[in-house]
Design a protein around this motif. Structure first.
Motif, PDB file in Angstrom:
ATOM      1  N   THR A  70       0.830  -1.204   0.000  1.00  0.00           N
ATOM      2  CA  THR A  70       0.000   0.000   0.000  1.00  0.00           C
ATOM      3  C   THR A  70       0.865   1.254   0.000  1.00  0.00           C
ATOM      4  O   THR A  70       0.583   2.203  -0.724  1.00  0.00           O
ATOM      5  N   TYR A  71       1.917   1.242   0.817  1.00  0.00           N
ATOM      6  CA  TYR A  71       2.790   2.412   0.928  1.00  0.00           C
ATOM      7  C   TYR A  71       3.735   2.578  -0.254  1.00  0.00           C
ATOM      8  O   TYR A  71       4.042   3.704  -0.634  1.00  0.00           O
ATOM      9  N   CYS A  72       4.216   1.464  -0.810  1.00  0.00           N
ATOM     10  CA  CYS A  72       5.196   1.579  -1.896  1.00  0.00           C
ATOM     11  C   CYS A  72       5.098   0.391  -2.859  1.00  0.00           C
ATOM     12  O   CYS A  72       5.962  -0.501  -2.868  1.00  0.00           O
ATOM     13  N   PRO A  73       4.082   0.383  -3.710  1.00  0.00           N
ATOM     14  CA  PRO A  73       3.913  -0.726  -4.657  1.00  0.00           C
ATOM     15  C   PRO A  73       5.021  -0.792  -5.711  1.00  0.00           C
ATOM     16  O   PRO A  73       5.167  -1.809  -6.384  1.00  0.00           O
ATOM     17  N   GLU A  74       5.793   0.276  -5.824  1.00  0.00           N
ATOM     18  CA  GLU A  74       6.905   0.280  -6.780  1.00  0.00           C
ATOM     19  C   GLU A  74       8.059  -0.600  -6.298  1.00  0.00           C
ATOM     20  O   GLU A  74       8.892  -1.025  -7.101  1.00  0.00           O
ATOM     21  N   VAL A  75       8.101  -0.870  -4.992  1.00  0.00           N
ATOM     22  CA  VAL A  75       9.196  -1.662  -4.413  1.00  0.00           C
ATOM     23  C   VAL A  75       8.708  -3.017  -3.893  1.00  0.00           C
ATOM     24  O   VAL A  75       9.386  -4.016  -4.035  1.00  0.00           O
ATOM     25  N   PHE A  76       7.508  -3.042  -3.310  1.00  0.00           N
ATOM     26  CA  PHE A  76       6.987  -4.266  -2.692  1.00  0.00           C
ATOM     27  C   PHE A  76       5.847  -4.849  -3.516  1.00  0.00           C
ATOM     28  O   PHE A  76       5.091  -4.132  -4.156  1.00  0.00           O
ATOM     29  N   ASP A  77       5.713  -6.165  -3.411  1.00  0.00           N
ATOM     30  CA  ASP A  77       4.599  -6.866  -4.036  1.00  0.00           C
ATOM     31  C   ASP A  77       4.287  -8.074  -3.163  1.00  0.00           C
ATOM     32  O   ASP A  77       5.087  -8.443  -2.302  1.00  0.00           O
ATOM     33  N   LEU A  78       3.137  -8.676  -3.378  1.00  0.00           N
ATOM     34  CA  LEU A  78       2.828  -9.927  -2.699  1.00  0.00           C
ATOM     35  C   LEU A  78       3.112 -11.064  -3.674  1.00  0.00           C
ATOM     36  O   LEU A  78       2.656 -11.040  -4.815  1.00  0.00           O
ATOM     37  N   ASP A 115       3.222 -15.203  -4.908  1.00  0.00           N
ATOM     38  CA  ASP A 115       2.171 -16.197  -5.128  1.00  0.00           C
ATOM     39  C   ASP A 115       1.688 -16.823  -3.827  1.00  0.00           C
ATOM     40  O   ASP A 115       0.552 -17.270  -3.735  1.00  0.00           O
ATOM     41  N   ASP A 116       2.560 -16.831  -2.821  1.00  0.00           N
ATOM     42  CA  ASP A 116       2.197 -17.402  -1.523  1.00  0.00           C
ATOM     43  C   ASP A 116       1.469 -16.404  -0.628  1.00  0.00           C
ATOM     44  O   ASP A 116       1.075 -16.716   0.487  1.00  0.00           O
ATOM     45  N   GLY A 117       1.314 -15.160  -1.100  1.00  0.00           N
ATOM     46  CA  GLY A 117       0.592 -14.147  -0.340  1.00  0.00           C
ATOM     47  C   GLY A 117       1.446 -13.336   0.615  1.00  0.00           C
ATOM     48  O   GLY A 117       0.926 -12.517   1.363  1.00  0.00           O
ATOM     49  N   TYR A 118       2.752 -13.563   0.587  1.00  0.00           N
ATOM     50  CA  TYR A 118       3.662 -12.838   1.464  1.00  0.00           C
ATOM     51  C   TYR A 118       4.455 -11.812   0.672  1.00  0.00           C
ATOM     52  O   TYR A 118       4.651 -11.964  -0.536  1.00  0.00           O
ATOM     53  N   ALA A 119       4.930 -10.794   1.371  1.00  0.00           N
ATOM     54  CA  ALA A 119       5.629  -9.690   0.718  1.00  0.00           C
ATOM     55  C   ALA A 119       6.959 -10.135   0.125  1.00  0.00           C
ATOM     56  O   ALA A 119       7.678 -10.951   0.704  1.00  0.00           O
ATOM     57  N   VAL A 120       7.244  -9.578  -1.033  1.00  0.00           N
ATOM     58  CA  VAL A 120       8.538  -9.745  -1.677  1.00  0.00           C
ATOM     59  C   VAL A 120       9.024  -8.363  -2.089  1.00  0.00           C
ATOM     60  O   VAL A 120       8.226  -7.457  -2.345  1.00  0.00           O
ATOM     61  N   VAL A 121      10.333  -8.219  -2.135  1.00  0.00           N
ATOM     62  CA  VAL A 121      10.937  -6.959  -2.558  1.00  0.00           C
ATOM     63  C   VAL A 121      11.246  -7.083  -4.041  1.00  0.00           C
ATOM     64  O   VAL A 121      12.033  -7.931  -4.442  1.00  0.00           O
ATOM     65  N   GLU A 122      10.626  -6.245  -4.837  1.00  0.00           N
ATOM     66  CA  GLU A 122      10.854  -6.251  -6.280  1.00  0.00           C
ATOM     67  C   GLU A 122      12.077  -5.416  -6.654  1.00  0.00           C
ATOM     68  O   GLU A 122      12.691  -5.647  -7.684  1.00  0.00           O
ATOM     69  N   THR A 123      12.400  -4.438  -5.825  1.00  0.00           N
ATOM     70  CA  THR A 123      13.510  -3.523  -6.098  1.00  0.00           C
ATOM     71  C   THR A 123      14.344  -3.385  -4.831  1.00  0.00           C
ATOM     72  O   THR A 123      14.137  -2.454  -4.040  1.00  0.00           O
ATOM     73  N   PRO A 124      15.298  -4.318  -4.582  1.00  0.00           N
ATOM     74  CA  PRO A 124      16.055  -4.282  -3.328  1.00  0.00           C
ATOM     75  C   PRO A 124      16.942  -3.042  -3.174  1.00  0.00           C
ATOM     76  O   PRO A 124      17.188  -2.588  -2.062  1.00  0.00           O
ATOM     77  N   ASP A 125      17.440  -2.493  -4.287  1.00  0.00           N
ATOM     78  CA  ASP A 125      18.187  -1.237  -4.253  1.00  0.00           C
ATOM     79  C   ASP A 125      17.189  -0.119  -4.543  1.00  0.00           C
ATOM     80  O   ASP A 125      16.860   0.151  -5.698  1.00  0.00           O
ATOM     81  N   VAL A 126      16.711   0.505  -3.492  1.00  0.00           N
ATOM     82  CA  VAL A 126      15.596   1.456  -3.593  1.00  0.00           C
ATOM     83  C   VAL A 126      16.037   2.754  -4.263  1.00  0.00           C
ATOM     84  O   VAL A 126      16.972   3.406  -3.810  1.00  0.00           O
ATOM     85  N   PRO A 127      15.355   3.150  -5.342  1.00  0.00           N
ATOM     86  CA  PRO A 127      15.631   4.449  -5.956  1.00  0.00           C
ATOM     87  C   PRO A 127      15.302   5.581  -4.967  1.00  0.00           C
ATOM     88  O   PRO A 127      14.391   5.455  -4.138  1.00  0.00           O
ATOM     89  N   ALA A 128      16.037   6.655  -5.068  1.00  0.00           N
ATOM     90  CA  ALA A 128      15.906   7.782  -4.135  1.00  0.00           C
ATOM     91  C   ALA A 128      14.469   8.285  -4.019  1.00  0.00           C
ATOM     92  O   ALA A 128      14.026   8.631  -2.918  1.00  0.00           O
ATOM     93  N   GLU A 129      13.729   8.302  -5.100  1.00  0.00           N
ATOM     94  CA  GLU A 129      12.372   8.858  -5.049  1.00  0.00           C
ATOM     95  C   GLU A 129      11.400   8.003  -4.239  1.00  0.00           C
ATOM     96  O   GLU A 129      10.316   8.459  -3.881  1.00  0.00           O
TER      97      GLU A 129
END
Length: 62
Positions: free
Chosen positions: A18-26, A28-42
């Motif tokens: 909810t806070y940052c869908p550009e970095v986090f996603d759920l 297939d198992d329904g748990y959070a995964v990091v899509e972008t581990p090196d977070v862009p400054a913005e």
């Protein structure tokens, strides 16, 4: 900034998505995964908010 999610602590609430869908996603198992581990400054503020609001404190920012 780097971000990780502790798989043992995450319970799939999805608050991070909810806070940052550009970095986090759920996954297939329904748990959070990091899509972008090196977070862009913005997205750094949103990732910090996601970490602060995570009910399980499963997000680590470094």
């Amino acid at each position: 900034m780097k971000v990780t999610v502790d798989d043992d602590r995450c319970r799939g609430h999805g608050v991070c998505c909810t806070y940052c869908p550009e970095v986090f996603d759920l996954g297939d198992d329904g748990y959070a995964v990091v899509e972008t581990p090196d977070v862009p400054a913005e997205y750094e503020d949103a990732v910090r908010q996601a970490a602060a609001m995570c009910p399980e404190r499963a997000i680590t920012v470094s």
